[in-house]
Design a protein around this motif. Sequence first.
Motif, PDB file in Angstrom:
ATOM      1  N   ALA A  48      16.198  96.681  80.816  1.00  0.00           N
ATOM      2  CA  ALA A  48      16.582  97.647  81.863  1.00  0.00           C
ATOM      3  C   ALA A  48      15.453  97.832  82.872  1.00  0.00           C
ATOM      4  N   GLU A  49      14.566  96.819  82.992  1.00  0.00           N
ATOM      5  CA  GLU A  49      13.367  96.978  83.825  1.00  0.00           C
ATOM      6  C   GLU A  49      13.665  97.015  85.319  1.00  0.00           C
ATOM      7  N   GLY A  50      14.786  96.367  85.716  1.00  0.00           N
ATOM      8  CA  GLY A  50      15.043  96.191  87.147  1.00  0.00           C
ATOM      9  C   GLY A  50      14.285  94.984  87.676  1.00  0.00           C
ATOM     10  N   PHE A  51      14.625  94.590  88.880  1.00  0.00           N
ATOM     11  CA  PHE A  51      14.079  93.360  89.480  1.00  0.00           C
ATOM     12  C   PHE A  51      13.676  93.665  90.919  1.00  0.00           C
ATOM     13  N   ILE A  52      12.488  93.207  91.308  1.00  0.00           N
ATOM     14  CA  ILE A  52      12.028  93.411  92.694  1.00  0.00           C
ATOM     15  C   ILE A  52      11.908  92.064  93.394  1.00  0.00           C
ATOM     16  N   ALA A  53      12.552  91.931  94.547  1.00  0.00           N
ATOM     17  CA  ALA A  53      12.309  90.777  95.424  1.00  0.00           C
ATOM     18  C   ALA A  53      11.357  91.269  96.503  1.00  0.00           C
ATOM     19  N   ALA A  54      10.124  90.748  96.500  1.00  0.00           N
ATOM     20  CA  ALA A  54       9.128  91.197  97.476  1.00  0.00           C
ATOM     21  C   ALA A  54       9.054  90.198  98.629  1.00  0.00           C
ATOM     22  N   GLY A  55       8.830  90.699  99.829  1.00  0.00           N
ATOM     23  CA  GLY A  55       8.841  89.832 101.007  1.00  0.00           C
ATOM     24  C   GLY A  55       7.438  89.510 101.476  1.00  0.00           C
ATOM     25  N   ALA A  56       7.306  88.373 102.171  1.00  0.00           N
ATOM     26  CA  ALA A  56       6.022  88.046 102.789  1.00  0.00           C
ATOM     27  C   ALA A  56       5.711  89.145 103.807  1.00  0.00           C
ATOM     28  N   PRO A  57       4.432  89.609 103.869  1.00  0.00           N
ATOM     29  CA  PRO A  57       4.108  90.678 104.810  1.00  0.00           C
ATOM     30  C   PRO A  57       4.586  90.332 106.229  1.00  0.00           C
ATOM     31  N   GLY A  58       5.250  91.275 106.847  1.00  0.00           N
ATOM     32  CA  GLY A  58       5.710  91.085 108.227  1.00  0.00           C
ATOM     33  C   GLY A  58       6.979  90.262 108.347  1.00  0.00           C
ATOM     34  N   ASN A  59       7.525  89.770 107.240  1.00  0.00           N
ATOM     35  CA  ASN A  59       8.738  88.946 107.331  1.00  0.00           C
ATOM     36  C   ASN A  59       9.763  89.416 106.293  1.00  0.00           C
ATOM     37  N   THR A  60      10.720  90.162 106.750  1.00  0.00           N
ATOM     38  CA  THR A  60      11.724  90.688 105.822  1.00  0.00           C
ATOM     39  C   THR A  60      13.073  89.981 105.995  1.00  0.00           C
ATOM     40  N   ASP A  61      13.088  88.854 106.753  1.00  0.00           N
ATOM     41  CA  ASP A  61      14.373  88.176 107.015  1.00  0.00           C
ATOM     42  C   ASP A  61      15.085  87.774 105.721  1.00  0.00           C
ATOM     43  N   ALA A  62      14.301  87.177 104.791  1.00  0.00           N
ATOM     44  CA  ALA A  62      14.925  86.718 103.540  1.00  0.00           C
ATOM     45  C   ALA A  62      15.457  87.911 102.757  1.00  0.00           C
ATOM     46  N   LEU A  63      14.721  89.039 102.803  1.00  0.00           N
ATOM     47  CA  LEU A  63      15.182  90.229 102.076  1.00  0.00           C
ATOM     48  C   LEU A  63      16.440  90.807 102.714  1.00  0.00           C
ATOM     49  N   GLU A  64      16.496  90.765 104.055  1.00  0.00           N
ATOM     50  CA  GLU A  64      17.701  91.254 104.744  1.00  0.00           C
ATOM     51  C   GLU A  64      18.913  90.436 104.299  1.00  0.00           C
ATOM     52  N   ALA A  65      18.719  89.100 104.189  1.00  0.00           N
ATOM     53  CA  ALA A  65      19.832  88.234 103.763  1.00  0.00           C
ATOM     54  C   ALA A  65      20.236  88.583 102.331  1.00  0.00           C
ATOM     55  N   THR A  66      19.227  88.881 101.487  1.00  0.00           N
ATOM     56  CA  THR A  66      19.519  89.241 100.104  1.00  0.00           C
ATOM     57  C   THR A  66      20.342  90.523 100.040  1.00  0.00           C
ATOM     58  N   THR A  67      19.931  91.531 100.807  1.00  0.00           N
ATOM     59  CA  THR A  67      20.661  92.803 100.745  1.00  0.00           C
ATOM     60  C   THR A  67      22.066  92.659 101.337  1.00  0.00           C
TER      61      THR A  67
END
Length: 268
Positions: free
Chosen positions: A27-46
Amino acid sequence: MCGLAMRARAGWQRWESELGAGRLLGAEGFIAAGAPGNTDALEATTAAMADAGAAFSWLDGSEINARIPFVAAPWDAGVFDPLGGSLRIRGALDALARRAVVRRCEVVAVADDGATTLADGTVVRADGVLICAGVRTSALFGPLGERFAPHTRFTYEGAEATGAACLSAPEGYGLPLGGTGRWAFGQEVPDPAVVRALFPSLVPVSRIDCVTVRAPWLDSGGDGWTVARRGHVVGFVGSNLMKFGPLLGELLAEAMLSDTLPSDLVLN
Ligand SMILES: Cc1cc2nc3c(=O)[nH]c(=O)nc-3n(C[C@H](O)[C@H](O)[C@H](O)COP(=O)(O)OP(=O)(O)OC[C@H]3O[C@@H](n4cnc5c(N)ncnc54)[C@H](O)[C@@H]3O)c2cc1C
């Protein structure tokens, strides 16, 4: 893939109760961390998570640190998946093996009609044969478009990792190893300096040298699989498959019991 992962998660929970194997999905949960200044990949994930109806929340650097206390987080943003967690694979495999008859032998050839030749020359026959032999699948089935590259994962001690969130970051991926208190971190090319900077209190205690899959049918995160049929034989190979285990088991069983491949199994 996100929707399939959620179905697989329900499968892990079902295995927990059906196999009586205790906790299999943490039940730890999962974090996808983004390269500093670049959240494009995270936006696609969300965006993908929102489409699939999956819960998520954004984290800043200090919130990432709160969930992985021993990381010197260089990232200023991350996406938290509360349903992700560390799988207890040894417990799952042991429990599954107790439910099945396991015969160990080396297969050297599988003919279209299902005749399967073993290394000692024995030929066994079946109405259907499923080949899911990892790096050896293409040698037994025929080309499926994948190739393999090296991958190394170290195990670390030095801080209590039990309960820390799993992590995917540009530098590699990490997870607590069940309830052992240890942390594992994998990279395609091991870079001890990067790991020391990220986890200053941890020291390596062991390493696994394995492979990662490259193929045109993988998604941008490197997840996916391909499946094909020739005669009575189904060939299946993929990357980062473990989380999908219970679902893939069902879909592959369905494929073996009918003449067509289930649509959820055919990603491309
Ligand atoms: C260090 C590491 C970390 C991972 N982390 C994750 C993760 O966080 N999340 C995730 O989803 N996935 C993860 N994976 C990937 C996941 O483990 C693999 O995708 C999955 O194990 C592949 O399953 P498979 O059955 O296709 O192949 P395998 O697990 O390779 O199994 C193939 C089997 O076939 C047998 N075999 C091969 N050739 C023959 C033959 N000729 N005759 C008889 N038997 C044969 C092999 O002995 C083996 O038992 C990780 C993998 C590694 C190595």
